[in-house]
Write a protein that holds these residues in place. Structure first.
Motif, PDB file in Angstrom:
ATOM      1  N   GLY A  20      25.172   4.247  19.008  1.00  0.00           N
ATOM      2  CA  GLY A  20      23.725   4.352  19.054  1.00  0.00           C
ATOM      3  C   GLY A  20      23.118   5.364  18.107  1.00  0.00           C
ATOM      4  N   SER A  21      23.917   5.954  17.221  1.00  0.00           N
ATOM      5  CA  SER A  21      23.347   6.920  16.276  1.00  0.00           C
ATOM      6  C   SER A  21      22.495   6.194  15.239  1.00  0.00           C
ATOM      7  CB  SER A  21      24.450   7.720  15.592  1.00  0.00           C
ATOM      8  OG  SER A  21      25.244   6.877  14.801  1.00  0.00           O
ATOM      9  N   GLN A  22      21.430   6.855  14.811  1.00  0.00           N
ATOM     10  CA  GLN A  22      20.510   6.275  13.842  1.00  0.00           C
ATOM     11  C   GLN A  22      20.093   7.333  12.840  1.00  0.00           C
ATOM     12  OE1 GLN A  22      17.292   5.185  16.389  1.00  0.00           O
ATOM     13  NE2 GLN A  22      18.337   3.440  17.255  1.00  0.00           N
ATOM     14  N   GLN A  23      19.734   6.891  11.665  1.00  0.00           N
ATOM     15  CA  GLN A  23      19.136   7.774  10.676  1.00  0.00           C
ATOM     16  C   GLN A  23      18.173   6.941   9.853  1.00  0.00           C
ATOM     17  OE1 GLN A  23      22.523   9.278   8.613  1.00  0.00           O
ATOM     18  NE2 GLN A  23      22.625   7.571   7.187  1.00  0.00           N
ATOM     19  N   GLY A  24      17.130   7.583   9.350  1.00  0.00           N
ATOM     20  CA  GLY A  24      16.160   6.824   8.590  1.00  0.00           C
ATOM     21  C   GLY A  24      15.143   7.692   7.894  1.00  0.00           C
ATOM     22  N   LYS A  25      14.200   7.010   7.223  1.00  0.00           N
ATOM     23  CA  LYS A  25      13.137   7.684   6.479  1.00  0.00           C
ATOM     24  C   LYS A  25      11.846   6.904   6.633  1.00  0.00           C
ATOM     25  CE  LYS A  25      16.121   9.634   2.964  1.00  0.00           C
ATOM     26  NZ  LYS A  25      16.393   9.817   1.566  1.00  0.00           N
TER      27      LYS A  25
ATOM     28  N   VAL B 206      17.408  11.943  12.082  1.00  0.00           N
ATOM     29  CA  VAL B 206      18.697  11.561  12.628  1.00  0.00           C
ATOM     30  C   VAL B 206      18.503  11.516  14.133  1.00  0.00           C
ATOM     31  CG1 VAL B 206      21.089  12.268  12.980  1.00  0.00           C
ATOM     32  CG2 VAL B 206      20.008  12.626  10.763  1.00  0.00           C
ATOM     33  N   ALA B 207      19.012  10.492  14.760  1.00  0.00           N
ATOM     34  CA  ALA B 207      18.974  10.384  16.219  1.00  0.00           C
ATOM     35  C   ALA B 207      20.389  10.064  16.674  1.00  0.00           C
ATOM     36  CB  ALA B 207      18.000   9.297  16.650  1.00  0.00           C
ATOM     37  N   ASP B 208      20.983  10.997  17.416  1.00  0.00           N
ATOM     38  CA  ASP B 208      22.362  10.821  17.864  1.00  0.00           C
ATOM     39  C   ASP B 208      22.547  11.517  19.198  1.00  0.00           C
ATOM     40  OD1 ASP B 208      22.400  13.507  17.183  1.00  0.00           O
ATOM     41  OD2 ASP B 208      23.630  13.225  15.397  1.00  0.00           O
ATOM     42  N   ALA B 209      23.753  11.901  19.511  1.00  0.00           N
ATOM     43  CA  ALA B 209      24.033  12.553  20.789  1.00  0.00           C
ATOM     44  C   ALA B 209      23.284  13.876  20.936  1.00  0.00           C
ATOM     45  CB  ALA B 209      25.539  12.789  20.933  1.00  0.00           C
TER      46      ALA B 209
ATOM     47  N   GLN C  42      16.066  14.265  15.694  1.00  0.00           N
ATOM     48  CA  GLN C  42      15.920  15.443  14.837  1.00  0.00           C
ATOM     49  C   GLN C  42      15.154  15.070  13.575  1.00  0.00           C
ATOM     50  OE1 GLN C  42      20.091  16.645  14.347  1.00  0.00           O
ATOM     51  NE2 GLN C  42      20.339  15.488  16.245  1.00  0.00           N
ATOM     52  N   PRO C  43      13.816  15.155  13.619  1.00  0.00           N
ATOM     53  CA  PRO C  43      13.026  14.833  12.436  1.00  0.00           C
ATOM     54  C   PRO C  43      12.930  16.021  11.492  1.00  0.00           C
ATOM     55  CG  PRO C  43      11.577  15.363  14.244  1.00  0.00           C
ATOM     56  CD  PRO C  43      12.982  15.425  14.786  1.00  0.00           C
ATOM     57  N   GLU C  44      12.759  15.737  10.209  1.00  0.00           N
ATOM     58  CA  GLU C  44      12.564  16.775   9.202  1.00  0.00           C
ATOM     59  C   GLU C  44      11.455  16.343   8.265  1.00  0.00           C
ATOM     60  OE1 GLU C  44      16.109  17.848   7.112  1.00  0.00           O
ATOM     61  OE2 GLU C  44      17.243  18.201   8.948  1.00  0.00           O
ATOM     62  N   SER C  45      10.446  17.212   8.131  1.00  0.00           N
ATOM     63  CA  SER C  45       9.345  16.944   7.222  1.00  0.00           C
ATOM     64  C   SER C  45       8.528  18.215   7.046  1.00  0.00           C
ATOM     65  CB  SER C  45       8.435  15.848   7.782  1.00  0.00           C
ATOM     66  OG  SER C  45       7.268  15.719   6.990  1.00  0.00           O
TER      67      SER C  45
ATOM     68  N   ASP D 127       0.815  -1.214   0.000  1.00  0.00           N
ATOM     69  CA  ASP D 127       0.000   0.000   0.000  1.00  0.00           C
ATOM     70  C   ASP D 127       0.849   1.265   0.000  1.00  0.00           C
ATOM     71  OD1 ASP D 127       0.937  -0.173   2.579  1.00  0.00           O
ATOM     72  OD2 ASP D 127      -1.020  -0.005   3.531  1.00  0.00           O
ATOM     73  N   GLY D 128       2.159   1.132  -0.275  1.00  0.00           N
ATOM     74  CA  GLY D 128       3.009   2.308  -0.444  1.00  0.00           C
ATOM     75  C   GLY D 128       3.738   2.795   0.791  1.00  0.00           C
ATOM     76  N   ILE D 129       3.653   2.082   1.878  1.00  0.00           N
ATOM     77  CA  ILE D 129       4.388   2.489   3.078  1.00  0.00           C
ATOM     78  C   ILE D 129       5.838   2.045   2.925  1.00  0.00           C
ATOM     79  CG2 ILE D 129       4.633   2.191   5.569  1.00  0.00           C
ATOM     80  CD1 ILE D 129       1.595   1.717   5.669  1.00  0.00           C
ATOM     81  N   ARG D 130       6.754   2.971   3.203  1.00  0.00           N
ATOM     82  CA  ARG D 130       8.191   2.657   3.144  1.00  0.00           C
ATOM     83  C   ARG D 130       8.830   3.091   4.454  1.00  0.00           C
ATOM     84  NH1 ARG D 130       7.331   5.234  -1.855  1.00  0.00           N
ATOM     85  NH2 ARG D 130       7.235   3.717  -3.526  1.00  0.00           N
ATOM     86  N   ARG D 131       9.734   2.261   4.961  1.00  0.00           N
ATOM     87  CA  ARG D 131      10.442   2.579   6.202  1.00  0.00           C
ATOM     88  C   ARG D 131      11.836   2.029   6.074  1.00  0.00           C
ATOM     89  NH1 ARG D 131      12.604   4.000  10.430  1.00  0.00           N
ATOM     90  NH2 ARG D 131      11.870   3.612  12.536  1.00  0.00           N
ATOM     91  N   SER D 132      12.831   2.893   6.262  1.00  0.00           N
ATOM     92  CA  SER D 132      14.215   2.430   6.244  1.00  0.00           C
ATOM     93  C   SER D 132      14.957   3.090   7.392  1.00  0.00           C
ATOM     94  CB  SER D 132      14.887   2.759   4.909  1.00  0.00           C
ATOM     95  OG  SER D 132      14.939   4.146   4.723  1.00  0.00           O
ATOM     96  N   GLU D 133      15.952   2.389   7.888  1.00  0.00           N
ATOM     97  CA  GLU D 133      16.731   2.913   9.016  1.00  0.00           C
ATOM     98  C   GLU D 133      18.089   2.238   9.034  1.00  0.00           C
ATOM     99  OE1 GLU D 133      16.437   2.600  13.816  1.00  0.00           O
ATOM    100  OE2 GLU D 133      14.632   3.252  12.770  1.00  0.00           O
ATOM    101  N   GLN D 134      19.091   3.009   9.434  1.00  0.00           N
ATOM    102  CA  GLN D 134      20.440   2.485   9.624  1.00  0.00           C
ATOM    103  C   GLN D 134      20.914   2.941  10.996  1.00  0.00           C
ATOM    104  OE1 GLN D 134      20.035   4.830   6.870  1.00  0.00           O
ATOM    105  NE2 GLN D 134      19.135   3.138   5.753  1.00  0.00           N
ATOM    106  N   GLY D 135      21.619   2.077  11.681  1.00  0.00           N
ATOM    107  CA  GLY D 135      22.173   2.424  12.979  1.00  0.00           C
ATOM    108  C   GLY D 135      23.660   2.181  12.980  1.00  0.00           C
TER     109      GLY D 135
END
Length: 186
Positions: free
Chosen positions: A107-112, A128-131, A135-138, A95-103
Motif C-alpha cells: 500500500g505504499s504510494q509516492q507522487g507529485k 510519500v504515503a507508507d507505514a 508525508q507531503p513536501e512543498s 492548463d498546466g496541471i500535472r499529477r503523477s502517482e505510483q503505488g
C-alpha cells in the motif's frame, strides 16, 4: 369528502383542514401517461446543455452566465493495479496541471502534484504515503513556529523524576507507589 381546488384533488382530513392527495399513476389513463412522458422528453430536448459557471465576483452578481472552456487532457497514462497492487498514473491537462502517482507493495504510494497559480507561481508538492503515514513536501505548506521560550529547569527536573519512577516500577524496585489504604500521615 373530496374538494376540488385548481385542478388538484384534496381530501378533507378533519375540522376544516385539507391535505393534497399524492399522484396515483395507476389511476391515470394511458393517454395521460403518454402526455407526461412526452412533456418530459420535450423539456429534456429543449434544455440548455452548455457548461456554465457562476459569473465572476466583479460582475456584482448580475445573474449572467458564461460558458466555461473545456480543458484538454494532454497526457493520461495509467497502469491499473495488478495482483500485487502495483499501479501508476501520469496525467497532464492543457492548463498546466500535472499529477503523477505510483503505488507499490503493502500500500505504499509516492507522487507529485503541480499547477500554476493565477499570479504565475508554480505550486509543487511531492509526497510519500507508507507505514509512516502521509508525508507531503512543498515550500507552500505551513511550518509550525519554533517553541516560543525555553523549557524551565524545574519542569525538566520533574520530567526526569517521573522517568526514574517509571523505570524503578518497571524493574520491580522500591519506587514510591500509591498506598492502597488511607490513613493518617506519618
Amino acid at each position: 369528502m373530496h374538494m376540488e381546488y385548481k385542478d388538484c384533488k384534496y381530501k378533507e382530513v378533519g375540522r376544516g383542514s385539507a391535505r393534497k392527495e399524492s399522484l396515483d399513476l395507476r389511476r391515470m389513463s394511458e393517454t395521460e401517461l403518454q402526455d407526461i412522458v412526452l412533456a418530459c422528453l420535450v423539456a429534456t430536448a429543449l434544455a440548455d446543455t452548455g457548461y456554465y459557471a457562476a459569473p465572476p465576483a466583479s460582475s456584482g452578481g448580475g445573474g449572467g452566465r458564461r460558458v466555461v472552456d473545456v480543458v484538454p487532457i494532454i497526457r493520461d497514462d495509467r497502469v491499473h493495479p495488478d495482483a500485487a497492487g502495483i499501479y501508476s498514473f501520469d496525467v497532464e491537462t492543457g492548463d498546466g496541471i500535472r499529477r503523477s502517482e505510483q503505488g507499490g507493495h503493502g500500500g505504499s504510494q509516492q507522487g507529485k502534484v503541480s499547477f500554476t497559480f493565477p499570479d504565475g507561481q508554480v505550486f509543487d508538492l511531492s509526497f510519500v504515503a507508507d507505514a509512516n503515514g502521509y508525508q507531503p513536501e512543498s515550500p507552500f505548506l505551513p511550518v509550525a513556529p519554533a517553541f516560543p521560550h525555553p523549557i524551565p529547569q524545574f519542569v525538566l527536573d520533574q520530567i526526569e523524576f517521573a522517568r526514574q519512577q517509571d523505570e524503578a516500577r518497571a524493574r520491580g524496585g522500591s519506587g514510591s507507589t500509591p498506598s492502597r489504604s488511607y490513613g493518617a500521615p506519618n
